[in-house]
Design a protein around this motif. Sequence first.
Motif, mmCIF file in Angstrom:
data_model
loop_
_atom_site.group_PDB
_atom_site.id
_atom_site.type_symbol
_atom_site.label_atom_id
_atom_site.label_comp_id
_atom_site.label_asym_id
_atom_site.label_seq_id
_atom_site.Cartn_x
_atom_site.Cartn_y
_atom_site.Cartn_z
ATOM 1 N N GLN A 151 0.839 -1.185 0.000
ATOM 2 C CA GLN A 151 0.000 0.000 0.000
ATOM 3 C C GLN A 151 0.880 1.242 0.000
ATOM 4 O O GLN A 151 2.019 1.215 0.464
ATOM 5 C CB GLN A 151 -0.951 0.021 1.182
ATOM 6 N N ILE A 152 0.360 2.305 -0.583
ATOM 7 C CA ILE A 152 1.038 3.596 -0.625
ATOM 8 C C ILE A 152 0.210 4.549 0.219
ATOM 9 O O ILE A 152 -0.929 4.883 -0.134
ATOM 10 C CB ILE A 152 1.171 4.100 -2.064
ATOM 11 N N PHE A 153 0.785 4.955 1.333
ATOM 12 C CA PHE A 153 0.078 5.750 2.335
ATOM 13 C C PHE A 153 0.481 7.214 2.215
ATOM 14 O O PHE A 153 1.660 7.557 2.337
ATOM 15 C CB PHE A 153 0.424 5.201 3.729
ATOM 16 N N LEU A 154 -0.506 8.083 1.975
ATOM 17 C CA LEU A 154 -0.257 9.519 1.908
ATOM 18 C C LEU A 154 -0.341 10.081 3.321
ATOM 19 O O LEU A 154 -1.396 10.035 3.956
ATOM 20 C CB LEU A 154 -1.276 10.215 1.009
ATOM 21 N N LYS A 155 0.774 10.599 3.811
ATOM 22 C CA LYS A 155 0.870 11.025 5.203
ATOM 23 C C LYS A 155 0.848 12.541 5.365
ATOM 24 O O LYS A 155 0.165 13.070 6.240
ATOM 25 C CB LYS A 155 2.151 10.457 5.834
ATOM 26 N N SER A 156 1.586 13.249 4.533
ATOM 27 C CA SER A 156 1.748 14.692 4.722
ATOM 28 C C SER A 156 0.772 15.496 3.864
ATOM 29 O O SER A 156 0.217 15.010 2.877
ATOM 30 C CB SER A 156 3.179 15.108 4.376
ATOM 31 N N GLU A 157 0.606 16.743 4.246
ATOM 32 C CA GLU A 157 -0.236 17.649 3.461
ATOM 33 C C GLU A 157 0.343 17.827 2.059
ATOM 34 O O GLU A 157 -0.402 17.957 1.073
ATOM 35 C CB GLU A 157 -0.354 18.992 4.176
ATOM 36 N N LYS A 158 1.653 17.812 1.967
ATOM 37 C CA LYS A 158 2.306 17.941 0.665
ATOM 38 C C LYS A 158 1.927 16.788 -0.255
ATOM 39 O O LYS A 158 1.698 16.990 -1.466
ATOM 40 C CB LYS A 158 3.831 17.985 0.861
ATOM 41 N N ALA A 159 1.863 15.577 0.292
ATOM 42 C CA ALA A 159 1.487 14.411 -0.510
ATOM 43 C C ALA A 159 0.065 14.537 -1.035
ATOM 44 O O ALA A 159 -0.231 14.161 -2.177
ATOM 45 C CB ALA A 159 1.645 13.141 0.316
ATOM 46 N N PHE A 160 -0.829 15.072 -0.203
ATOM 47 C CA PHE A 160 -2.226 15.224 -0.616
ATOM 48 C C PHE A 160 -2.371 16.218 -1.765
ATOM 49 O O PHE A 160 -3.328 16.147 -2.535
ATOM 50 C CB PHE A 160 -3.079 15.660 0.573
ATOM 51 N N GLU A 161 -1.431 17.111 -1.884
ATOM 52 C CA GLU A 161 -1.467 18.079 -2.988
ATOM 53 C C GLU A 161 -1.050 17.446 -4.311
ATOM 54 O O GLU A 161 -1.253 18.043 -5.378
ATOM 55 C CB GLU A 161 -0.540 19.258 -2.671
ATOM 56 N N LYS A 162 -0.482 16.220 -4.245
ATOM 57 C CA LYS A 162 0.061 15.574 -5.439
ATOM 58 C C LYS A 162 -0.842 14.480 -6.007
ATOM 59 O O LYS A 162 -0.455 13.805 -6.969
ATOM 60 C CB LYS A 162 1.425 14.952 -5.102
ATOM 61 N N ILE A 163 -2.034 14.297 -5.439
ATOM 62 C CA ILE A 163 -2.915 13.233 -5.910
ATOM 63 C C ILE A 163 -4.095 13.827 -6.677
ATOM 64 O O ILE A 163 -4.656 14.853 -6.280
ATOM 65 C CB ILE A 163 -3.398 12.340 -4.742
#
Length: 233
Positions: A151-163
């Motif tokens: 699984q690929i877990f989005l942890k940071s706010e920065k990661a959420f901006e990339k999906i």
Amino acid sequence: MTRVYHGSDHIIQYPQYLGGKKDNDYGNGFYTTEYEDRARSWARLNGTPEKAIVNVYDLQIDKLNIVDLNEQGVLAWIAEVVSNRGISEENAAIVGERLVELYKPDTTQADIIKGYRADDSYTQVIEAFLLNQINLYEVERLFYKGSLGNQIFLKSEKAFEKIRWIESYMATLTKEDKENDMYVRREVSKFLGERMKAILLDGFQVPGITARYAIQNKLRYQGDGTYDHTSIR
């Protein structure tokens, strides 16, 4: 760009940062996978026959800080899961706390965490390891047997901006898919039951790297699936 999938009971066009639960495998975040078949299975598990949705996304992972637990060994993965999910059995929890102290990786600066998925029915495997009923190799083999997938877990706010959401569709599992999943889970439970019987009735001693050995000897992961057994305490 990486194509990822998320199984749910509803369409999620805009995953929300800190919109999940803290007691999942890697904490509060958004869980995806590169394996579409696994997302379909998770959708059926988390949803209902009428509402089982696979959400499809593109994830831009370049310039993100990625912690890949597969590169740090099974002990690091177990420690990360235990630190977030906790353990209900008292004796296993005592060992789990020590394992977390010794082997949990630093994920404070991680944008994304990669690693196995430990759904509720497979936490019994981790608990059996913490109770010294199975060894580290057997933990890994049982999770591979279940094909739970990375699984690929989005942890940071920065990661959420990339999906970015692409589409969603209803998930369907064939009768064969369901039967295979049930068969594997039964086989895992059967193996653990037989191992406990061997320990209690026959005095079987588990070989290899057990939880007791791992906390008595701080082990170094060699990067090839093996550990350096030399104590560095």
